[in-house]
Design an enzyme around this catalytic site. Structure first.
Site, PDB file in Angstrom:
ATOM      1  N   LYS A 284       0.832  -1.207   0.000  1.00 12.55           N
ATOM      2  CA  LYS A 284       0.000   0.000   0.000  1.00 12.55           C
ATOM      3  C   LYS A 284       0.865   1.255   0.000  1.00 12.55           C
ATOM      4  CE  LYS A 284      -1.806   1.601   4.003  1.00 12.55           C
ATOM      5  NZ  LYS A 284      -1.462   3.012   4.219  1.00 12.55           N
ATOM      6  N   ASN A 285       1.874   1.279   0.867  1.00 13.09           N
ATOM      7  CA  ASN A 285       2.665   2.502   1.022  1.00 13.09           C
ATOM      8  C   ASN A 285       3.625   2.749  -0.137  1.00 13.09           C
ATOM      9  OD1 ASN A 285       1.329   2.995   3.336  1.00 13.09           O
ATOM     10  ND2 ASN A 285       3.058   2.667   4.724  1.00 13.09           N
TER      11      ASN A 285
ATOM     12  N   ARG B 137      -4.693  10.615   4.471  1.00 14.76           N
ATOM     13  CA  ARG B 137      -3.619  11.598   4.544  1.00 14.76           C
ATOM     14  C   ARG B 137      -2.665  11.519   3.355  1.00 14.76           C
ATOM     15  NH1 ARG B 137      -1.673  14.196   8.540  1.00 14.76           N
ATOM     16  NH2 ARG B 137       0.382  13.819   7.700  1.00 14.76           N
TER      17      ARG B 137
ATOM     18  N   ARG C  39      -8.538  -0.589   4.939  1.00 15.95           N
ATOM     19  CA  ARG C  39      -7.656   0.395   4.314  1.00 15.95           C
ATOM     20  C   ARG C  39      -6.293  -0.217   4.006  1.00 15.95           C
ATOM     21  NH1 ARG C  39      -6.200   4.671   7.841  1.00 15.95           N
ATOM     22  NH2 ARG C  39      -4.796   4.947   6.112  1.00 15.95           N
TER      23      ARG C  39
ATOM     24  N   ILE D  93       8.136   7.280  16.840  1.00 16.65           N
ATOM     25  CA  ILE D  93       7.759   8.014  15.622  1.00 16.65           C
ATOM     26  C   ILE D  93       6.506   8.861  15.832  1.00 16.65           C
ATOM     27  CG2 ILE D  93       7.185   7.811  13.157  1.00 16.65           C
ATOM     28  CD1 ILE D  93       9.914   6.715  13.624  1.00 16.65           C
TER      29      ILE D  93
ATOM     30  N   ASP E 107       4.817   0.758  12.051  1.00 13.77           N
ATOM     31  CA  ASP E 107       3.624   0.068  11.560  1.00 13.77           C
ATOM     32  C   ASP E 107       3.544  -1.390  12.022  1.00 13.77           C
ATOM     33  OD1 ASP E 107       2.792   2.372  10.370  1.00 13.77           O
ATOM     34  OD2 ASP E 107       3.273   1.772   8.313  1.00 13.77           O
TER      35      ASP E 107
ATOM     36  N   CYS F 194      -5.213  13.162  12.960  1.00 17.87           N
ATOM     37  CA  CYS F 194      -5.634  11.787  12.752  1.00 17.87           C
ATOM     38  C   CYS F 194      -5.460  11.028  14.049  1.00 17.87           C
ATOM     39  CB  CYS F 194      -4.872  11.123  11.620  1.00 17.87           C
ATOM     40  SG  CYS F 194      -3.254  10.567  12.068  1.00 17.87           S
TER      41      CYS F 194
ATOM     42  N   ARG G 127       0.660  14.695  13.185  1.00 18.12           N
ATOM     43  CA  ARG G 127       1.135  14.455  11.814  1.00 18.12           C
ATOM     44  C   ARG G 127       1.104  15.690  10.905  1.00 18.12           C
ATOM     45  NH1 ARG G 127      -0.878   8.534   9.941  1.00 18.12           N
ATOM     46  NH2 ARG G 127       0.971   8.615   8.657  1.00 18.12           N
ATOM     47  N   PRO G 128       1.999  16.653  11.151  1.00 27.41           N
ATOM     48  CA  PRO G 128       2.042  17.846  10.314  1.00 27.41           C
ATOM     49  C   PRO G 128       2.595  17.560   8.906  1.00 27.41           C
ATOM     50  CG  PRO G 128       3.880  17.844  11.870  1.00 27.41           C
ATOM     51  CD  PRO G 128       3.050  16.632  12.178  1.00 27.41           C
ATOM     52  N   VAL G 129       2.466  18.552   8.002  1.00 28.78           N
ATOM     53  CA  VAL G 129       3.019  18.405   6.650  1.00 28.78           C
ATOM     54  C   VAL G 129       3.974  19.554   6.331  1.00 28.78           C
ATOM     55  CG1 VAL G 129       1.170  16.996   5.641  1.00 28.78           C
ATOM     56  CG2 VAL G 129       0.944  19.479   5.661  1.00 28.78           C
ATOM     57  N   ASP G 130       4.522  20.176   7.401  1.00 26.80           N
ATOM     58  CA  ASP G 130       5.403  21.331   7.204  1.00 26.80           C
ATOM     59  C   ASP G 130       6.614  21.011   6.322  1.00 26.80           C
ATOM     60  OD1 ASP G 130       5.947  19.704   9.553  1.00 26.80           O
ATOM     61  OD2 ASP G 130       7.641  21.044   9.933  1.00 26.80           O
ATOM     62  N   LEU G 131       7.130  19.779   6.412  1.00 26.83           N
ATOM     63  CA  LEU G 131       8.328  19.450   5.619  1.00 26.83           C
ATOM     64  C   LEU G 131       8.014  19.387   4.128  1.00 26.83           C
ATOM     65  CD1 LEU G 131       9.736  16.723   8.005  1.00 26.83           C
ATOM     66  CD2 LEU G 131      10.801  18.946   7.512  1.00 26.83           C
TER      67      LEU G 131
HETATM   68  C1  UD1 Z   1       4.430   6.948   6.402  1.00 26.73           C
HETATM   69  C2  UD1 Z   1       3.570   5.726   6.194  1.00 26.73           C
HETATM   70  C3  UD1 Z   1       2.998   5.238   7.518  1.00 26.73           C
HETATM   71  C4  UD1 Z   1       4.124   5.055   8.533  1.00 26.73           C
HETATM   72  C5  UD1 Z   1       5.010   6.280   8.620  1.00 26.73           C
HETATM   73  C6  UD1 Z   1       6.243   6.064   9.481  1.00 26.73           C
HETATM   74  C7  UD1 Z   1       2.717   6.067   3.954  1.00 26.73           C
HETATM   75  C8  UD1 Z   1       1.539   6.360   3.080  1.00 26.73           C
HETATM   76  N1  UD1 Z   1       2.501   6.065   5.272  1.00 26.73           N
HETATM   77  O1  UD1 Z   1       3.570   7.979   6.918  1.00 26.73           O
HETATM   78  O2  UD1 Z   1       2.313   4.012   7.292  1.00 26.73           O
HETATM   79  O3  UD1 Z   1       3.556   4.806   9.800  1.00 26.73           O
HETATM   80  O4  UD1 Z   1       5.466   6.652   7.310  1.00 26.73           O
HETATM   81  O5  UD1 Z   1       6.982   5.005   9.011  1.00 26.73           O
HETATM   82  O6  UD1 Z   1       3.804   5.785   3.468  1.00 26.73           O
HETATM   83  N2  UD1 Z   1       6.584  14.888  10.359  1.00 26.73           N
HETATM   84  C9  UD1 Z   1       6.771  16.231  10.548  1.00 26.73           C
HETATM   85  N3  UD1 Z   1       6.561  17.086   9.503  1.00 26.73           N
HETATM   86  C10 UD1 Z   1       6.187  16.632   8.275  1.00 26.73           C
HETATM   87  C11 UD1 Z   1       6.007  15.267   8.059  1.00 26.73           C
HETATM   88  C12 UD1 Z   1       6.223  14.410   9.127  1.00 26.73           C
HETATM   89  O7  UD1 Z   1       7.102  16.658  11.643  1.00 26.73           O
HETATM   90  O8  UD1 Z   1       6.014  17.471   7.363  1.00 26.73           O
HETATM   91  C13 UD1 Z   1       6.790  13.934  11.483  1.00 26.73           C
HETATM   92  C14 UD1 Z   1       5.542  13.142  11.831  1.00 26.73           C
HETATM   93  O9  UD1 Z   1       4.698  13.846  12.721  1.00 26.73           O
HETATM   94  C15 UD1 Z   1       6.122  11.896  12.469  1.00 26.73           C
HETATM   95  C16 UD1 Z   1       7.437  11.699  11.693  1.00 26.73           C
HETATM   96  O10 UD1 Z   1       7.695  12.940  11.056  1.00 26.73           O
HETATM   97  O11 UD1 Z   1       6.444  12.130  13.824  1.00 26.73           O
HETATM   98  C17 UD1 Z   1       7.393  10.621  10.669  1.00 26.73           C
HETATM   99  O12 UD1 Z   1       6.250  10.757   9.861  1.00 26.73           O
HETATM  100  P1  UD1 Z   1       6.254  10.410   8.310  1.00 26.73           P
HETATM  101  O13 UD1 Z   1       7.419   9.532   7.988  1.00 26.73           O
HETATM  102  O14 UD1 Z   1       6.096  11.664   7.526  1.00 26.73           O
HETATM  103  O15 UD1 Z   1       4.930   9.557   8.179  1.00 26.73           O
HETATM  104  P2  UD1 Z   1       4.050   9.493   6.892  1.00 26.73           P
HETATM  105  O16 UD1 Z   1       4.909   9.709   5.702  1.00 26.73           O
HETATM  106  O17 UD1 Z   1       2.822  10.327   7.071  1.00 26.73           O
END
Ligand code: UD1
Length: 421
Positions: free
Chosen positions: A22-23, A93, A400, A330, A308, A117, A122-126
């Protein structure tokens, strides 16, 4: 709402096939947007999240063609709107993955902010900062990320991820594939799904190197060409069935998978007392009727133990001999399953990001509720060994991420059925 009823006590024994990841499938589908022409993606898992991504494409005016084996052909040249609406993004997401490809290929994107969630903020700032580093102008307004590429397209950039992010790395890597010049992404995620995406981009003519290490170098190209690609096997589905067999003292052979992408998990299963044998594309686990031994687990980015698989190992420890500590590094708030497992008699204490699990010989079936995808897998695993019936509610979370879970478990001898709610 469908529910699952599981009658515990059957020792699992048999062989199953692992589905596409899936991922990996989600970013690969998003990356098709970068191509100038039709792309075919094969080995897609039959999952709700994949359907959501395909529906999102439909909303943007792209009509994917799906064959009976769930290979999908996508021609992004038919795109009509550059908007990923909130109704879809809020249910998944990973829809954020279309942001980078859309800005890179079409110069503009509007993607709803995913919001909170069940497993943390789970921010998307990066994702946003990475695109800004490439020259995109981004406004966040009305709950939407509105991103515009500069005249002449995105520019290659050096970007350092201050937290390792899987989808963050994927989004910026995809955008960089069509940017002007070279991008260097440091502290990148090393997950196998990132490598699978890089291989797909390269199959379309991109120039990506270093995926699988923490530094990925992308030399932007003018356009990507049509290709056909097969998604890699799902390492989390693989690990989940191995744990399911282990808790029942049973045996399982998982086929069409790859033992090299879940070494940290296999090590822990061996530590728990399982005999694990592997071939090129299969793994066999045999507990020989024994009860597992409790193991300590600490989640961290790949190649360390995956978050996971954390919930599934809490279930393993819950019926194991001894006490195991499970540390989640994480995500905050990823122990929701613990409170449901308490209802089945599990002895688990949570302190901050650590769950101390003291194994008990028997769990008892109870009505429980799935809270997120992997949490629901842990409820299924515990139900397989619990005395009596467990009724699992809200199983849309399971659908899912696990293709045909009841059929696959039935093939292994589990007593599991789905009841419409
Ligand atoms: C992906 C996987 C999810 C898995 C996770 C960690 C997919 C679709 N999903 O989720 O199944 O549990 O990796 O292995 O591939 N963070 C920030 N800013 C950002 C983005 C992330 O601070 O912009 C933080 C998150 O809050 C978290 C950490 O980074 O603490 C890791 O998250 P991330 O690797 O981004 O998870 P996803 O990519 O959403």
């Amino acid at each position: 709402m469908d529910k699952l009823i599981i009658t515990g006590g059957a020792r699992l024994d048999g062989e199953i096939r692992i589905s596409g990841a899936k991922n990996s499938a989600l970013p690969i589908l998003a990356a098709t947007l970068l191509c100038n022409g039709p792309v075919t993606v094969a080995n897609l898992p039959h999952l709700h999240d994949i359907t959501t991504m395909i529906e999102l494409f439909g909303r943007m005016g792209i009509e994917p063609v799906i064959d009976e084996k769930l290979s999908v052909e996508i021609n992004p040249n038919t795109i009509k709107t550059l908007v990923a609406p909130y109704e879809l993004v809020k249910t998944m997401r990973a829809s954020i993955l279309v942001l980078g490809p859309m800005v890179a290929r079409f110069g503009y994107a509007e993607v709803a902010l995913p919001g909170g969630c069940a497993i943390g903020s789970r921010p998307v700032d990066l994702h946003i900062r990475g695109l800004e580093a490439m020259g995109a102008v981004i406004d966040v307004e009305g709950g939407y990320i509105k991103a515009k590429a500069p005249e002449g397209g995105l520019n290659g950039a050096n970007f350092f991820f201050d937290t390792v992010s899987v989808t963050g790395t994927e989004n910026i890597m995809m955008a960089a594939a069509l940017a002007n010049g070279r991008s260097v992404l440091q502290n990148s995620a090393r997950e196998p799904e990132v490598v699978d995406l890089a291989n797909f981009l390269n199959a379309m003519g991109a120039k990506v190197s270093g995926a699988g290490t923490d530094t990925i170098i992308i030399d932007g190209v003018k356009e990507l060409h049509p290709a056909t690609y097969r998604v890699m096997p799902d390492r989390i589905e693989t690990g989940t069935y191995l744990v399911a067999a282990a808790v029942t003292g049973g045996r399982v052979k998982v086929k069409d998978t790859d033992p090299t992408i879940l070494e940290a998990v296999l090590e822990k299963l061996k530590e728990a007392g399982a005999e694990v044998t592997t071939g090129e594309d299969w793994i066999e686990l045999n507990m020989h009727g024994k009860r597992p031994k409790a193991v300590n687990v600490r989640t961290a980015p790949y190649p360390a133990f995956p978050t996971d698989m954390q919930a599934q190992f809490i279930s393993l420890n819950a019926i194991a001999e001894g006490t195991g500590a499970v540390i989640e590094t994480i995500f905050e708030n990823r122990f929701m399953h613990v409170y449901e497992l308490h209802r089945m008699g599990a002895k688990i204490q949570v302190e901050g990001n650590t769950a101390i699990v003291t194994g008990t010989e028997t769990l008892k079936g109870a009505p429980v509720m799935a809270t997120d995808l992997r949490a629901s897998a842990s409820l299924v695993i515990s139900a397989l060994v619990a005395e009596g019936d467990t009724l699992i509610d809200r199983i849309y979370h399971i659908d899912r991420g696990y293709e045909c879970i009841e059929e696959k478990l039935q093939m292994l001898g589990a007593k599991i059925r789905r009841v419409p709610g």
